[in-house]
Write a protein that holds these residues in place. Structure first.
Motif, PDB file in Angstrom:
ATOM      1  N   HIS A  79       3.842   2.118  10.486  1.00  0.00           N
ATOM      2  CA  HIS A  79       3.946   3.007  11.642  1.00  0.00           C
ATOM      3  C   HIS A  79       5.017   4.081  11.405  1.00  0.00           C
ATOM      4  N   GLY A  80       4.645   5.322  11.688  1.00  0.00           N
ATOM      5  CA  GLY A  80       5.591   6.426  11.559  1.00  0.00           C
ATOM      6  C   GLY A  80       5.632   7.065  10.175  1.00  0.00           C
ATOM      7  N   THR A  81       4.784   6.601   9.253  1.00  0.00           N
ATOM      8  CA  THR A  81       4.733   7.200   7.919  1.00  0.00           C
ATOM      9  C   THR A  81       3.339   7.758   7.661  1.00  0.00           C
ATOM     10  N   ASP A  82       3.215   8.605   6.650  1.00  0.00           N
ATOM     11  CA  ASP A  82       1.949   9.285   6.369  1.00  0.00           C
ATOM     12  C   ASP A  82       1.062   8.588   5.358  1.00  0.00           C
ATOM     13  N   SER A  83       1.637   7.741   4.516  1.00  0.00           N
ATOM     14  CA  SER A  83       0.827   7.138   3.458  1.00  0.00           C
ATOM     15  C   SER A  83       1.412   5.801   3.033  1.00  0.00           C
ATOM     16  N   ALA A  84       0.576   5.039   2.352  1.00  0.00           N
ATOM     17  CA  ALA A  84       1.001   3.766   1.777  1.00  0.00           C
ATOM     18  C   ALA A  84       0.700   3.804   0.287  1.00  0.00           C
ATOM     19  N   MET A  85       1.523   3.094  -0.480  1.00  0.00           N
ATOM     20  CA  MET A  85       1.330   3.035  -1.919  1.00  0.00           C
ATOM     21  C   MET A  85       1.672   1.629  -2.392  1.00  0.00           C
ATOM     22  N   VAL A  86       0.796   1.075  -3.233  1.00  0.00           N
ATOM     23  CA  VAL A  86       1.036  -0.223  -3.840  1.00  0.00           C
ATOM     24  C   VAL A  86       0.753  -0.063  -5.329  1.00  0.00           C
ATOM     25  N   GLY A  87       1.688  -0.518  -6.139  1.00  0.00           N
ATOM     26  CA  GLY A  87       1.520  -0.441  -7.579  1.00  0.00           C
ATOM     27  C   GLY A  87       1.665  -1.806  -8.220  1.00  0.00           C
ATOM     28  N   ILE A  88       0.909  -2.001  -9.289  1.00  0.00           N
ATOM     29  CA  ILE A  88       0.950  -3.238 -10.067  1.00  0.00           C
ATOM     30  C   ILE A  88       1.046  -2.842 -11.537  1.00  0.00           C
ATOM     31  N   VAL A  89       1.874  -3.557 -12.273  1.00  0.00           N
ATOM     32  CA  VAL A  89       1.925  -3.351 -13.717  1.00  0.00           C
ATOM     33  C   VAL A  89       1.237  -4.540 -14.371  1.00  0.00           C
TER      34      VAL A  89
END
Length: 167
Positions: free
Chosen positions: A50-60
């Protein structure tokens, strides 16, 4: 980053992971974030903090970074700097191949124990997806045929030995 309750979280996970902790601390959202990268589900944008524009999830994985980004005007996967867009409801093939994971690799807190909740036929189907049961069946059939032939040979040789002894 900005996935459900997690503003920013970095974890190093091993091959087999069990996540425990107090209620309402984000354990389920962590599983959902990993599942999102692997399966591209959940769809939509409800998981963006909530209150942010985007989500990011990274995996190595094996030294290669896979990143999933979703937000205003963004909907993409990345392997390193290579971007994948317009991939539909499933992750791009290159992503799926690299990760070698799927929905079957995830269990949430409300799921029944995996093998115990399935019918016999479904267990067989899922096992066949993991290992080629037809190949195993063929090997077992060949072994049974060889064993039967060997037993028959022993019976025949035993008869010939008995005949030779009486002659």
């Amino acid at each position: 980053q900005n996935f459900q309750r997690h503003r920013k979280l970095n974890l190093e996970l091993g091959q087999l992971v069990s996540i425990t902790g107090a209620s309402d601390r984000g354990k389920s959202s962590l599983i959902r974030a990993l599942c999102w990268v692997v399966t591209n589900k959940p769809s939509g944008v409800e998981f963006i903090h909530h209150g942010t524009d985007s989500a990011m999830v990274g995996i190595v994985i094996d030294g290669q970074g896979v990143t999933r980004i979703r937000g205003k005007g963004k909907n993409l996967y990345k392997i390193g700097k290579k971007e994948f867009k317009a991939f539909g409801s499933e992750p791009p093939d290159e992503i799926s191949t690299l990760m070698n994971l799927g929905a079957i690799n995830f269990q949430s807190q409300h799921d029944a124990p995996f093998w115990f909740s399935l019918s016999d036929g479904e267990v067989a189907r899922r096992l066949n997806a993991v290992v080629d049961l037809a190949l195993i069946d063929q090997v077992l059939s060949n072994l049974n045929n060889s064993l039967r032939d060997s037993k028959w040979s022993v019976v025949q040789i035993t008869k010939k030995l008995e005949e030779a002894d009486t002659a």
